[in-house]
Design a protein around this motif. Sequence first.
Motif, PDB file in Angstrom:
ATOM      1  N   THR A  39       0.825  -1.212   0.000  1.00 23.26           N
ATOM      2  CA  THR A  39       0.000   0.000   0.000  1.00 23.26           C
ATOM      3  C   THR A  39       0.856   1.258   0.000  1.00 23.26           C
ATOM      4  OG1 THR A  39      -1.736  -1.162   1.218  1.00 23.26           O
ATOM      5  CG2 THR A  39      -1.811   1.238   1.240  1.00 23.26           C
ATOM      6  N   LEU A  40       1.944   1.249   0.779  1.00 20.49           N
ATOM      7  CA  LEU A  40       2.828   2.413   0.829  1.00 20.49           C
ATOM      8  C   LEU A  40       3.579   2.585  -0.479  1.00 20.49           C
ATOM      9  CD1 LEU A  40       4.185   1.950   4.452  1.00 20.49           C
ATOM     10  CD2 LEU A  40       2.522   3.634   3.654  1.00 20.49           C
ATOM     11  N   LEU A  41       3.950   1.481  -1.096  1.00 18.03           N
ATOM     12  CA  LEU A  41       4.590   1.583  -2.412  1.00 18.03           C
ATOM     13  C   LEU A  41       3.641   2.217  -3.423  1.00 18.03           C
ATOM     14  CD1 LEU A  41       6.316  -1.934  -2.488  1.00 18.03           C
ATOM     15  CD2 LEU A  41       7.500   0.267  -2.518  1.00 18.03           C
ATOM     16  N   GLN A  42       2.388   1.850  -3.342  1.00 15.82           N
ATOM     17  CA  GLN A  42       1.405   2.433  -4.249  1.00 15.82           C
ATOM     18  C   GLN A  42       1.187   3.917  -3.985  1.00 15.82           C
ATOM     19  OE1 GLN A  42      -1.691  -0.452  -3.299  1.00 15.82           O
ATOM     20  NE2 GLN A  42      -1.633  -1.226  -5.395  1.00 15.82           N
ATOM     21  N   ARG A  43       1.313   4.338  -2.732  1.00 14.59           N
ATOM     22  CA  ARG A  43       1.098   5.737  -2.376  1.00 14.59           C
ATOM     23  C   ARG A  43       2.279   6.622  -2.733  1.00 14.59           C
ATOM     24  NH1 ARG A  43      -0.944   6.440   3.721  1.00 14.59           N
ATOM     25  NH2 ARG A  43      -0.543   8.617   3.139  1.00 14.59           N
ATOM     26  N   PHE A  44       3.503   6.125  -2.543  1.00  9.31           N
ATOM     27  CA  PHE A  44       4.664   7.011  -2.576  1.00  9.31           C
ATOM     28  C   PHE A  44       5.588   6.824  -3.769  1.00  9.31           C
ATOM     29  CE2 PHE A  44       3.830   6.648   2.146  1.00  9.31           C
ATOM     30  CZ  PHE A  44       3.156   7.861   2.213  1.00  9.31           C
ATOM     31  N   LEU A  45       5.401   5.801  -4.586  1.00  8.63           N
ATOM     32  CA  LEU A  45       6.211   5.672  -5.795  1.00  8.63           C
ATOM     33  C   LEU A  45       5.590   6.504  -6.899  1.00  8.63           C
ATOM     34  CD1 LEU A  45       7.286   1.903  -6.036  1.00  8.63           C
ATOM     35  CD2 LEU A  45       8.546   3.850  -5.128  1.00  8.63           C
ATOM     36  N   SER A  46       6.344   7.441  -7.425  1.00  3.55           N
ATOM     37  CA  SER A  46       5.852   8.259  -8.525  1.00  3.55           C
ATOM     38  C   SER A  46       6.003   7.509  -9.840  1.00  3.55           C
ATOM     39  CB  SER A  46       6.622   9.576  -8.592  1.00  3.55           C
ATOM     40  OG  SER A  46       7.981   9.318  -8.889  1.00  3.55           O
ATOM     41  N   THR A  47       5.446   8.069 -10.904  1.00  7.09           N
ATOM     42  CA  THR A  47       5.530   7.428 -12.219  1.00  7.09           C
ATOM     43  C   THR A  47       6.976   7.313 -12.692  1.00  7.09           C
ATOM     44  OG1 THR A  47       3.350   8.309 -12.801  1.00  7.09           O
ATOM     45  CG2 THR A  47       4.750   7.573 -14.617  1.00  7.09           C
ATOM     46  N   SER A  48       7.766   8.372 -12.498  1.00  6.80           N
ATOM     47  CA  SER A  48       9.166   8.346 -12.950  1.00  6.80           C
ATOM     48  C   SER A  48       9.974   7.315 -12.169  1.00  6.80           C
ATOM     49  CB  SER A  48       9.785   9.737 -12.802  1.00  6.80           C
ATOM     50  OG  SER A  48       9.732  10.168 -11.451  1.00  6.80           O
ATOM     51  N   ILE A  49       9.748   7.227 -10.858  1.00 10.64           N
ATOM     52  CA  ILE A  49      10.474   6.229 -10.057  1.00 10.64           C
ATOM     53  C   ILE A  49      10.085   4.827 -10.496  1.00 10.64           C
ATOM     54  CG2 ILE A  49      10.742   5.283  -7.734  1.00 10.64           C
ATOM     55  CD1 ILE A  49      10.471   8.088  -6.635  1.00 10.64           C
ATOM     56  N   LEU A  50       8.798   4.624 -10.762  1.00  9.72           N
ATOM     57  CA  LEU A  50       8.341   3.302 -11.187  1.00  9.72           C
ATOM     58  C   LEU A  50       9.006   2.888 -12.500  1.00  9.72           C
ATOM     59  CD1 LEU A  50       6.459   0.873 -10.788  1.00  9.72           C
ATOM     60  CD2 LEU A  50       4.711   2.135 -12.073  1.00  9.72           C
ATOM     61  N   VAL A  51       9.151   3.837 -13.426  1.00 11.52           N
ATOM     62  CA  VAL A  51       9.812   3.533 -14.700  1.00 11.52           C
ATOM     63  C   VAL A  51      11.249   3.072 -14.456  1.00 11.52           C
ATOM     64  CG1 VAL A  51      10.669   4.549 -16.859  1.00 11.52           C
ATOM     65  CG2 VAL A  51       8.350   5.069 -16.055  1.00 11.52           C
ATOM     66  N   ASN A  52      11.952   3.786 -13.572  1.00  9.58           N
ATOM     67  CA  ASN A  52      13.332   3.409 -13.249  1.00  9.58           C
ATOM     68  C   ASN A  52      13.406   2.057 -12.557  1.00  9.58           C
ATOM     69  OD1 ASN A  52      14.274   5.810 -14.323  1.00  9.58           O
ATOM     70  ND2 ASN A  52      14.188   6.898 -12.359  1.00  9.58           N
TER      71      ASN A  52
END
Length: 1093
Positions: free
Chosen positions: A41-54
């Motif tokens: 749940t915290l990963l879903q809240r705090f990971l931005s789109t750019s971080i997720l791409v990386n």
Amino acid sequence: MDRHSHIPWQEYCCLDLKTNAQKQDTSKRMEDTGWLRRHQTLLQRFLSTSILVNVVHHMRKADLLSAQEAGLIQEMGSLKDKVHLLVEFLSVTDPHGSALQTYLQCSHLTEYNLITVHDSVVRRYKDALIQRLKEDENSLAQVPGNSNSTLLLIESVSDLQQREHDLVQVSVNRGAGPLHGRVLGLDKLIASLTRGSTAPRVTLTVGVAGSGKSRMVRRFIQLWSTSQIYPELSLAIPIACWELSSFDRLSVERMLRLFVPYDNMDIILFNESCKVLLILDGLEEFRQSLDFADAPPTSDPRREIPVSDLIANIVRGNLLPGATLWLLSRPGTGAKVPAGLVDRVTEAPSPSQTSTPEDVSSQVWTYLNSQKPLLILSSVPAVCHIIITTLSRLLKLDSDATPLPRTLTEVYAHYCWPHLSGSDTPSGGIRKPLSTLGRLAFYSLLRRRYTFSETELRTYSVDIPTQGSMLGCRILQRRQSWLSDSVAWQFTHTSVQEFLGALFYYISSRRGMFDLFSESSVCWPRIGFHSHYRAALQKTNQSDAAAQGNLDLFMRFLSGLLSPAAAALLGSSLGVGQEEQLTQRTTASTLLQNTVTGTGGDAVSMRSVTIVTCLAELQQVEWLRSIEDDLINCNLRGKLKGGVCAVLAYLLQVSDTCTEETQLSNCLDSSSLKRLLPQLLYCSKLRMENNEFKEGTMELLGSLLSAKECHIQMLSLADNSISSKGIKPLSRALLVNRTLTTLDLRGNNIGAKGAKTLCEALKMNQVLVSVNLQNNHIEDEGARALAEVLQSNRKLTTLNVQKNGIGPEGVKKIGEALKKNETLQDLNISSNHLGDLGTVALAQALMVNHVLHTLRNSADFWCLSDGSLRENSIGVAGAKDIAKALKVNTCLRELDLTANLLHDEGVTAIAEAMRVNRAITSLHLQWNFMKAGAAKALAQSLMSNTCIQLLDLQENTLGDNGVIALASALRSNSSLSVLYLQGVSAGKSGAVALADALVVNESLHTLDLRGNSIGMEGAKAFSSALKKNRSLRSLNLQENSLGMDGAIFIATALRGNHQLTYINLQGNGIGESGAKVVSDAIKAGAPDCVVDI
């Protein structure tokens, strides 16, 4: 950190050589097999789109994601779904989540720390809040307040709320809440309300003192801490503003550490990804008033600045720009927050006056309902607690020696008296507490201070109350900081502080030699009660104190202490003799009346109304009662001068006469209306008829209806000679008014030109539902304008255009509009000039319209919900067209065709339609030249129709044959309950037939046979029927040549009939002595029956 303290690792991250301990802690977390799932749940809240791409790119290179899996993640719609799928894939290839943790720690350390510590820190904080709520449960149970979990969404703080004392606001509004308030639950408080809107950054909640604002904050914190609302909210930080008042200067960083003193809290507080709510409860409790205009801007969270400047910069968004704010305050202080900075305004709701609290005895509530001023103030929970506590205790005493209080001062005297002394023995126990508590109350009131530290209590020699003591429970209450050991004290309600302040001032004024409004010893000399009372009155009226009516209630209590009842209760303990009390009362009464009458021709202000309230509190009510009598009897013409307008304004708030409707007919002129204008804003139903308003006066009325705070819902301006020019300002006001639902303009002279002006406003107005334009000479041109309104307006349900000279062309336009209109239910078009052509147009409209319920067309009176077409010269052809419409129309409930030219042929057509129609419940055919043939046709319809409840056939020559036919129908009909047969030429045989029908009929409850000739034989027949009939309630046999014998027959019958509640035997040649005999006989046999004889 410099680049030499890092070792390159692969090509995506670097390790910090300086953080050895953190590295070991991290490796332990990486070995946690449930890390991925637990932090999903915290990963879903705090990971931005750019971080997720990386992250996806790195996992691909580490062979933890396949190309296909990376593609599936990319195809997911929302960021939340993408992170969820990533966790699902990594749970298979990297169950420990070590690779993801390592990458985040190296490349996105802020986000990694936030994800790993967020829940533990928030949980610890929530547990601390829950623990504090549990500790406060017992103390809160004794503190009155509103436990409601809903607020009212409003547009803004009103001018009245900005200017006046809290309890004056309540009195003016009669304890009701805002007119346009929308209920808003705490779960919606800081959320967006529509799909396209954004959530508010600053929400302001206003409410009078004692309305339960702090309780609502506690309820919010309870719901949030237990995860019942706003799960996306990382922190909700409640701060009582009295806590900040102990600091001269603060920085944001220091303030947050004071109220959230936990490790790693900075990670959450200053991270833009975390949602933080800052709750500032009690803005009025700052020592320095908030100044948004002159506070120097700053964005440095570590810079210490004055507390008022700190709050101003937080609200502006210079500090904590990402935080959401919830500000709570009394209305006057809340209004100082610039409207441009506030995204949402809410108000603490008042309990309904019509609902009885569960723990209040019926005896208390019955008494409270008889005391309107006390009942209105009971809408404030804290004041309600004081009033009900006092009344309950006095009622339990059941002593005639202690009368129940009638004024607010008496209530507070009874409430405070047993608790000031700390014992049940009153003698001498009040003076010492007043010298300490009273002084604290009075001088703190002047400084607008309502919360006190223990140091301040000791400064005034006030002992710290112990738990459970009278003083601690009823007079002073303890306030505890949310998360620190800070403690403060305040009076249980600001009104208690004002009462004690007034009592202190009263005692001190008897012996004081200097101005008591100055706490220092250096001031002007002031000797004698008269001098001190006048000083208090002047201080109350001064602009600085009057800005928010700060001393209004204080002055009311000070005056109330001089009333006979309060003097009897407190006089001996205060050492005041009866003669001195009488002198003081006379002095105060004279000063108050002179102040009220000295207002001259100025508009009546709330200050003037406050002075009248002081007179009422003093129980000097002779003047007030005389004006109220004039108001009730409509005898105010020529008397609205001097202080009478101020007294009338007071009566508008508290008099039962004005509760339902304010009657100001035949008494107003331009000058008196101008004086009363500010107070008329708050009336809900206003009747201002027969005042001959000119154009200038109508301009004043227009400004009244245009005001933002206008409460008027019903306005009658009938018979005021309003012209087409006078209607213009009223029409302009209707473009902006949002409260007026009923407007009565009958008996004026607006003409066609004025009607067109009004109609332009009605096209835009979305509030008015009822308009009465009877007798305004609008003619066909005005009718055409109204037709245009009916095609576009979607609110109007009732329209009366009776007696307006409307001809067939105007009616035709209205008929065409009715084919499209879907809201109008009641149209009265009586007493116009419809003729058969106009009737055809209406009939055609009825075949299409399925909304109209009444149509009145007698002498040209037509109503869409009530069809009135009376006095409209409708002939046989028109009747036939109406009949065709009735066969298909399913909405019209009432049809009034009184005084037309239908004759037997027209009525027969209507009767045939009634065999099919199942909607009409009332049919009026009075004065239509009907004879027996039409009656027989109606009788045939009644045998099959089960809907008609009222049939009016008065003044038609039906004869005995027609009446006999109707009687035959009554034997089988089970729906008709009212039958009017006045003047239908009925004789003995008709009466006998009706009487025989009544023996079996079980539905008819009203029968009117006035003006016939049934004679003694008819009376004898009715006598027999009444002994068996059990449905008839009203029987009118006036002017039927019954004679004494016939009357005796009826009287004898009533001995066995107990259902009849009204009988009329007037005009039957009985004589005065005979009338008494018959009347006494009827009353003996049927005591509940009303007899006119």
